[in-house]
Design an enzyme around this catalytic site. Structure first.
Site, PDB file in Angstrom:
ATOM      1  CG  HIS A   1      -1.603   1.146   1.436  1.00 50.79           C
ATOM      2  ND1 HIS A   1      -3.019   1.231   0.669  1.00 50.79           N
ATOM      3  CD2 HIS A   1      -1.559   2.330   1.729  1.00 50.79           C
ATOM      4  CE1 HIS A   1      -3.476   2.548   0.912  1.00 50.79           C
ATOM      5  NE2 HIS A   1      -2.505   3.363   1.560  1.00 50.79           N
TER       6      HIS A   1
ATOM      7  CG  ASP B   1     -11.749   3.136   5.961  1.00 46.72           C
ATOM      8  OD1 ASP B   1     -11.195   3.770   6.583  1.00 46.72           O
ATOM      9  OD2 ASP B   1     -11.300   3.109   4.840  1.00 46.72           O
TER      10      ASP B   1
ATOM     11  NE  ARG C   1     -10.327  10.003   9.309  1.00 47.22           N
ATOM     12  CZ  ARG C   1      -9.529   9.267   8.592  1.00 47.22           C
ATOM     13  NH1 ARG C   1      -9.886   7.947   8.155  1.00 47.22           N
ATOM     14  NH2 ARG C   1      -8.154   9.563   8.404  1.00 47.22           N
TER      15      ARG C   1
ATOM     16  CB  SER D   1      -8.227   4.708   7.581  1.00 44.73           C
ATOM     17  OG  SER D   1      -8.701   4.856   6.145  1.00 44.73           O
TER      18      SER D   1
ATOM     19  CE  LYS E   1      -8.751   2.096   2.993  1.00 44.17           C
ATOM     20  NZ  LYS E   1      -8.979   3.354   3.199  1.00 44.17           N
TER      21      LYS E   1
HETATM   22  N1  URA Z   1      -6.017   6.886   2.840  1.00 40.03           N
HETATM   23  C1  URA Z   1      -6.831   6.062   3.507  1.00 40.03           C
HETATM   24  O1  URA Z   1      -7.216   4.925   3.269  1.00 40.03           O
HETATM   25  N2  URA Z   1      -7.301   6.415   4.627  1.00 40.03           N
HETATM   26  C2  URA Z   1      -6.811   7.557   5.354  1.00 40.03           C
HETATM   27  O2  URA Z   1      -7.414   7.792   6.439  1.00 40.03           O
HETATM   28  C3  URA Z   1      -5.998   8.552   4.768  1.00 40.03           C
HETATM   29  C4  URA Z   1      -5.482   8.085   3.519  1.00 40.03           C
END
Ligand code: URA
Length: 435
Positions: A82, A161, A168, A183, A187
């Site tokens: 990621h 999320d 957010r 977050s 995922k």
């Molecule tokens: N990318 C994400 O997946 N989540 C966040 O909170 C910030 C950046």
């Protein structure tokens, strides 16, 4: 349990229990807890922070809010990667086929671009015919057959999320380290990864502008991994300039293809070799990062990573002839050079500005439902440390929006900071936080 009590406790600096965290995540996902109370809790977390235990509990509550992708039918250790997002970050397009060619199964879900940052799925869709919408069974079958599949993340993964992130975004609570760390990792865990390599971007084109913030985010994510028993390695890398030269979907695919052919920019190649060597070790097909890197260099030289990319494109319905003929990728109708107003060295590039300029040319989305133009973007001609004469080209803008050209050229020119002294070359790999 009352949501009011959770807000009150966190506002006063208390620690939420696992039950309390599960309560608000389940209630928010189900729609029984309103946005205004969750917004207040997010703001309390923003100011008071979260302990390592709370962050790990929040991560797992979000993982369990949706479906878990079961990758057990795929033999081997599944390693996901990621990036926290940057400008010109086409790493996955090179890294995924590269590590797959070394025997690490790549079953990867990726996202689309938003704002100044790009997304792998949009880049792949610039290859004519490439299908990113696979069903989970087809996705798993393809990884079993050819060792790699890349698909768009579906709404069934960590829906809490998705909802929280949208909230957010409009309540000024995105840039909280425990909230970002939970977050991102939720995922990846829900997508079925056994191990995760995190590329934490740092600098003017990244979420985390300073080394200190990027390092804190990297440590928070690796700490979650330890608490929830997933091996994670985080590498903090420079996003103080775009990665490579190309910014924009088809333009980045061309640069990724060049890199797979051994002809790409040095920074992109170096990043892929560094991240890839960690992925081989995490995937238990490499003993140590030095020998893993040698192996990846050989695979690139032998054209094995390029062959794997060819297989991937064909398996997902794309036109693999773009590999030999990249001119078949979408091409913009209008091009315009940005030139230097003075002579000197490029000291810095305001990377966020380059990303915004590419977005205005059509390469990105200002809001999530906008359409993008795969041909649009910017190709830098100069990078930090290079010398330019007055009037020399700094970058070329590519677009199908002729009316946007002049305004974007004016916006992009100040992104290049020019000095009379030769600047120090920025370091690409800043820190590695291991398991
Ligand atoms: N990318 C994400 O997946 N989540 C966040 O909170 C910030 C950046």
């Amino acid at each position: 349990m009352q949501m009011y009590d959770l807000i009150y406790k966190k506002r006063n600096g208390g620690e939420l229990t696992r039950e309390e965290i599960n309560y608000f995540i389940q209630g928010y996902t189900a729609g029984t807890i309103p946005d205004y109370q969750v917004s207040a809790l997010m703001m309390a977390i923003y100011f008071q922070g979260m302990t390592g235990q709370e962050t790990a509990d929040l991560t797992m509550a979000m993982v369990n809010s949706g479906e878990l992708i079961n990758l057990e039918q795929i033999p081997g250790t599944k390693v996901d990667k990621h990036s926290t997002g940057g400008v010109g970050d086409k790493t996955t397009l090179v890294l995924a086929p590269l590590v797959a060619s070394a025997g690490v199964p790549v079953a990867k879900m990726s996202g689309r671009g938003l704002g100044h940052t790009g997304g792998t799925i949009d880049k792949l869709e610039s290859i004519p015919g490439f299908n990113v919408n696979l069903q989970p069974e087809a996705f798993i079958k393809q990884v079993r057959e050819i060792g790699i599949a890349l698909m768009a993340q579906t709404g069934i993964i960590a829906p809490a999320d998705k909802k929280l992130y949208a909230l957010r975004d409009v309540t000024a609570t995105v840039d909280s380290i425990p909230l970002i760390a939970s977050s991102v990792t939720s995922k990846k865990i829900a997508s079925g990864a056994d191990a995760i390599l995190l590329d934490v971007k740092c600098g003017s084109g990244a979420f985390m502008k300073t080394r200190q913030e990027a390092s804190a985010l990297a440590k928070a994510m690796v700490a979650i991994g330890k608490m929830v028993n997933r091996r994670m390695v985080a590498v903090v890398t420079d996003m103080g300039q775009p990665l490579g030269y190309a910014v924009g979907n088809a333009l980045e695919v061309k640069e990724a293809l060049a890199t797979l052919k051994g002809e790409g920019p040095a920074d992109l190649r170096e990043l892929c070799l560094t991240l890839g060597s960690h992925m081989l070790v995490l995937g238990e097909v490499g003993q140590d990062t030095a020998s893993a890197r040698d192996r990846l260099e050989d695979l690139l030289k032998q054209g094995k990573a390029l062959q794997k990319f060819h297989q991937l494109i064909e398996a997902q319905g794309g036109d693999a002839s773009v590999i030999d003929d990249p001119d078949k990728l979408p091409e913009a109708s209008f091009k315009c050079s940005v030139t230097s107003p003075e002579e000197g060295f490029i000291a810095e590039i305001d990377t966020m500005l380059v990303g915004r300029a590419a977005m205005l040319l059509g390469a990105g989305r200002a809001s999530k439902d906008d359409l993008i133009d795969h041909a649009a973007g910017i190709v830098l001609t100069k990078k930090p440390g290079d010398f330019v004469k007055k009037g020399e080209e700094l970058a070329v803008l590519h677009t199908n929006r002729e009316d946007a050209l002049d305004a974007v050229a004016e916006l992009a020119a100040p992104a290049f900071k020019i000095t009379s002294d030769s600047p120090e070359k920025p370091q690409l790999i800043l820190e590695t936080i291991g398991w």
